[in-house]
Design a protein around this motif. Structure first.
Motif, short mmCIF file in Angstrom:
data_model
loop_
_atom_site.label_atom_id
_atom_site.label_comp_id
_atom_site.label_asym_id
_atom_site.label_seq_id
_atom_site.Cartn_x
_atom_site.Cartn_y
_atom_site.Cartn_z
N VAL A 43 0.96 -1.25 0.07
CA VAL A 43 -0.06 -0.08 0.03
C VAL A 43 0.97 1.37 0.07
O VAL A 43 0.53 2.07 -0.60
N THR A 44 1.90 1.39 0.70
CA THR A 44 2.76 2.30 0.86
C THR A 44 3.23 2.81 -0.49
O THR A 44 3.43 3.85 -0.88
N VAL A 45 3.91 1.72 -1.18
CA VAL A 45 4.64 1.87 -2.47
C VAL A 45 3.47 2.22 -3.40
O VAL A 45 3.94 3.13 -4.23
N TRP A 46 2.47 1.86 -3.41
CA TRP A 46 1.39 2.28 -4.27
C TRP A 46 1.07 3.83 -4.50
O TRP A 46 0.86 4.48 -5.04
N LEU A 47 0.78 4.32 -2.96
CA LEU A 47 0.56 5.46 -2.62
C LEU A 47 1.57 6.66 -3.04
O LEU A 47 1.37 7.53 -3.32
N VAL A 48 3.08 6.05 -2.72
CA VAL A 48 4.05 6.86 -2.89
C VAL A 48 4.04 7.15 -4.59
O VAL A 48 4.26 8.19 -5.07
N VAL A 49 3.85 6.04 -5.25
CA VAL A 49 3.70 5.91 -6.97
C VAL A 49 2.75 7.02 -7.47
O VAL A 49 2.98 7.88 -8.12
N VAL A 50 1.72 6.83 -6.81
CA VAL A 50 0.53 7.61 -7.19
C VAL A 50 0.54 9.12 -6.73
O VAL A 50 0.38 9.95 -7.57
N GLY A 51 1.13 9.30 -5.68
CA GLY A 51 1.09 10.48 -4.96
C GLY A 51 2.32 11.25 -5.40
O GLY A 51 2.22 12.73 -5.31
N SER A 52 3.39 10.72 -6.23
CA SER A 52 4.50 11.42 -6.81
C SER A 52 4.46 12.10 -8.13
O SER A 52 5.45 12.43 -8.79
N ARG A 53 3.16 11.64 -8.79
CA ARG A 53 3.12 11.96 -10.10
C ARG A 53 3.12 13.56 -10.49
O ARG A 53 3.47 13.90 -11.52
#
Length: 178
Positions: A43-53
């Motif tokens: 979940v953390t990796v997914w949210l970091v990727v989505v949030g870093s766009r």
């Protein structure tokens, strides 16, 4: 030439949620804790990727970033120092609630610095969670309440704030955040 790394607020919140989830999963049994931790990392990796766009789309003024860095350093010193001092007392189980309480308290001035009230709500929720965890830690035996409940709860709160900041919640509702 030096390159700067830019993280969006959503990515920072997601990383904080992952740290909280790590602390919380360490209070669980070995098998369950590993599965919970693995799900938290995903979940953390997914949210970091989505949030870093959109990290480079909204740069922050230099004076704001300096003040935020100062708040972070003060918080880190307070958490490490108070946790070390609590280790010398019989109240060492209060270290995790105290740490997330400090983070919640520092989100209150960060809210006015960033001009976003969601950080004020998040800080208040973390303070309430830390107070509940401290109360339960003093009235129970073991690490499940002070570390498990507070860590997993703080992780979930920070992830929810990250999902809100990254626009995932608005996309699910069909509106746009910004």
């Amino acid at each position: 030439m030096a390159r700067t790394v830019t993280l969006s607020a959503a990515a920072v919140l997601a990383l904080g949620g992952g740290a909280g989830w790590l602390v919380g999963s360490s209070a669980l049994d070995a098998g369950t804790g590993t599965v919970v931790l693995a799900a938290g990392i995903a979940v953390t990796v997914w949210l970091v990727v989505v949030g870093s766009r959109d990290a480079a789309e909204r740069p922050m003024e230099r004076w704001r970033s300096r003040r935020l860095l100062r708040l972070a350093v003060v918080g880190l010193i307070a958490i490490v120092g108070c946790s070390a001092l609590l280790g010398f007392t019989p109240y060492g189980e209060l270290a995790v609630p105290l740490g997330f309480g400090v983070i919640g308290a520092l989100l209150v001035p960060a809210s006015s610095l960033l001009g976003d009230r969601t950080y004020l709500l998040l800080g208040a929720a973390l303070l309430l969670l830390a107070a509940l965890g401290a109360f339960l830690a003093l009235n129970s035996v073991g690490q499940l309440y002070p570390r498990g409940l507070v860590g997993l709860g703080a992780g979930a709160l920070l992830w929810a704030a990250s999902a809100y900041r990254s626009g995932l919640v608005a996309r699910l509702r069909g509106t746009h955040y910004r």
